[in-house]
Design an enzyme around this catalytic site. Structure first.
Site, PDB file in Angstrom:
ATOM      1  N   SER A   1       4.165  12.197  -4.646  1.00  0.00           N
ATOM      2  CA  SER A   1       3.211  11.501  -4.319  1.00  0.00           C
ATOM      3  C   SER A   1       2.047  11.382  -4.991  1.00  0.00           C
ATOM      4  O   SER A   1       1.897  11.051  -6.407  1.00  0.00           O
ATOM      5  CB  SER A   1       2.733  11.891  -2.761  1.00  0.00           C
ATOM      6  OG  SER A   1       2.286  10.751  -1.720  1.00  0.00           O
TER       7      SER A   1
ATOM      8  N   HIS B   1      10.256   9.780   1.097  1.00  0.00           N
ATOM      9  CA  HIS B   1       9.145  10.206   0.026  1.00  0.00           C
ATOM     10  C   HIS B   1       9.508  11.635  -0.484  1.00  0.00           C
ATOM     11  O   HIS B   1       9.558  12.635   0.117  1.00  0.00           O
ATOM     12  CB  HIS B   1       7.912  10.370   0.977  1.00  0.00           C
ATOM     13  CG  HIS B   1       6.620  10.180   0.095  1.00  0.00           C
ATOM     14  ND1 HIS B   1       6.539   9.244  -0.865  1.00  0.00           N
ATOM     15  CD2 HIS B   1       5.505  10.937   0.302  1.00  0.00           C
ATOM     16  CE1 HIS B   1       5.237   9.483  -1.517  1.00  0.00           C
ATOM     17  NE2 HIS B   1       4.657  10.278  -0.807  1.00  0.00           N
TER      18      HIS B   1
ATOM     19  N   ASP C   1      11.600   4.873   0.511  1.00  0.00           N
ATOM     20  CA  ASP C   1      10.423   5.283   0.482  1.00  0.00           C
ATOM     21  C   ASP C   1       9.644   4.033   0.186  1.00  0.00           C
ATOM     22  O   ASP C   1       9.879   3.218  -0.959  1.00  0.00           O
ATOM     23  CB  ASP C   1      10.068   6.535  -0.602  1.00  0.00           C
ATOM     24  CG  ASP C   1       8.563   6.593  -0.579  1.00  0.00           C
ATOM     25  OD1 ASP C   1       7.965   6.545   0.238  1.00  0.00           O
ATOM     26  OD2 ASP C   1       8.101   7.273  -1.664  1.00  0.00           O
TER      27      ASP C   1
END
EC number: 3.4.16.2
Length: 391
Positions: A74, A350, A325
């Site tokens: 991320s 994710h 994602d």
């Protein structure tokens, strides 16, 4: 990371980002005003990591002549990639998992994120995204009367009753819930943002099979669906529309970063996605940020600093993305050179690849992990080869 560290006989180091957790440069005053927040930037964080690596090499026996690999998911994945770009002498390579380094300016279309969210719901059950698309007008119609507001507050089991001023906030809260579900649509039960069942969107979509029902019934179904996310454990007495994730994610620091450097344009049109149309509005963001923090965003700084799409001069970065994602829309999903490599995980949400091994892992993530490790082993081998040549 735990499994791979063992395989590579590596030491794992988790570096806490400044202004998060306990790493507060001014203690309790760190978030007091923009003067105290001045030092919360990605480039300062990268410099911290460089200092930390130097410190570890100096103080840990045997670490001095060893290669270092940056790993993150991320925003952490963005940092890992950027660290390899800015400090190539410090790390031999980086694994940037679910790192949306292109979710800036107009590097990718602003609608791509919500389009992927919608696709996840569309594929997880018949009429699922259609039911959600229809729910917005149902909320609008109901909220136009006092009795409708009261009914909504009760039907959604909200902790405090709605006023007409709350409706946009209510819809934003519901939208953010669908986004979070898309991010954590994992193949097994998990507890990343909230405790959730396996393939949570499939579970949610069981309540949203029929879009052609009355407003009241549709919204009762929406409540059941929301409840999968907010009350899977069965403990919640009521739903609080000011909270979408567990409290420990550091949302305060992130909201400042999103108001300064990390300016990511999002938009919806209600046709390619299941949300109400909303164009990207920089002025609105800028005014909100000024009100909250006394700062204004610099939308093009990240591309100035980190190169936008022009990164082909860098080497040894693996970008992994899950097709489920929504952040993959701003990620690197095609190879740029033979050492700037994209890995896609068809059934991944994710940064699924960074999570621990699980019996329910799909083949695509097992394959991705083995590719990632193969690249790491190459970086390590090249490092030792070049050290050998120097002596």
């Amino acid at each position: 990371m735990w499994d791979v560290a063992e395989e590579l006989k590596a030491m794992l180091v988790f570096a806490e980002h400044r202004y998060y957790g306990e790493s507060l440069p001014f203690g309790d005053s760190s978030f007091k005003d923009s003067r105290h927040l001045n030092f919360l930037t990605s480039e300062q964080a990268l410099a911290d990591f460089a200092e930390l690596i130097k410190h570890l090499k100096r103080t840990i026996p045997g670490a001095e002549n060893q290669p270092v690999i940056a790993i993150g998911g991320s925003y952490g994945g963005m940092l890992a990639a950027w660290f390899r770009m800015k400090y190539p002498h410090m790390v031999v390579g980086a694994l940037a998992a679910s790192a949306p380094i292109w979710q800036f300016e107009d590097l990718v279309p602003c609608g791509v994120f919500m389009k992927i969210v919608t696709t996840d719901f569309r594929k997880s059950g018949p009429h699922c995204s259609e039911s959600i698309r229809r729910s917005w007008d149902a909320i609008n119609r109901l909220s136009s009367t006092g009795s409708g507001l009261q009914w909504l507050s009760e039907a959604f089991h909200l902790c405090s009753p709605l006023t007409s001023e709350d409706i946009q906030h209510l819809k934003d809260w519901i939208s953010e819930t669908w986004v979070n579900l898309a991010m954590v649509d994992y193949p097994y039960a998990s507890n990343f943002l909230q405790p959730l069942p396996a393939w949570p969107i499939k579970v949610v979509c069981q309540y949203l099979k029929n879009p052609n029902v009355s407003d009241l019934l549709l919204l009762q179904n929406i409540f059941q669906a929301l409840n999968v996310y907010y009350n899977y454990s069965g403990q919640a007495k009521c739903l609080n529309i000011s909270e979408t994730a567990t409290g420990s994610l550091g949302t305060l620091g992130w909201s400042y970063q999103a108001c300064t450097e990390v300016v990511m344009p999002f938009c919806t049109n209600g046709v390619d996605d299941m949300f109400e149309p909303h164009s990207w509005n920089l002025k609105e963001l800028s005014d909100d940020c000024f009100q909250q923090w006394g700062v204004r965003p610099r939308p093009s700084w990240i591309t100035t600093m980190y190169g936008g799409k022009n990164i082909s001069s860098h080497t040894n970065i693996v970008f992994s993305n899950g097709e489920l994602d929504p952040w993959s829309g701003g990620g690197v999903t095609k190879d740029i050179t033979d050492t700037l490599v994209a890995v896609t995980i068809s059934e991944g949400a994710h940064h699924l690849d960074l999570r621990a091994k699980n019996a329910l892992d799909p083949t695509s993530v097992l394959l991705a992990r083995s590719l990632e490790v193969r690249h790491m082993k190459n970086w390590i081998r090249d490092f030792y080869d070049s050290v050998g040549k120097q002596h």
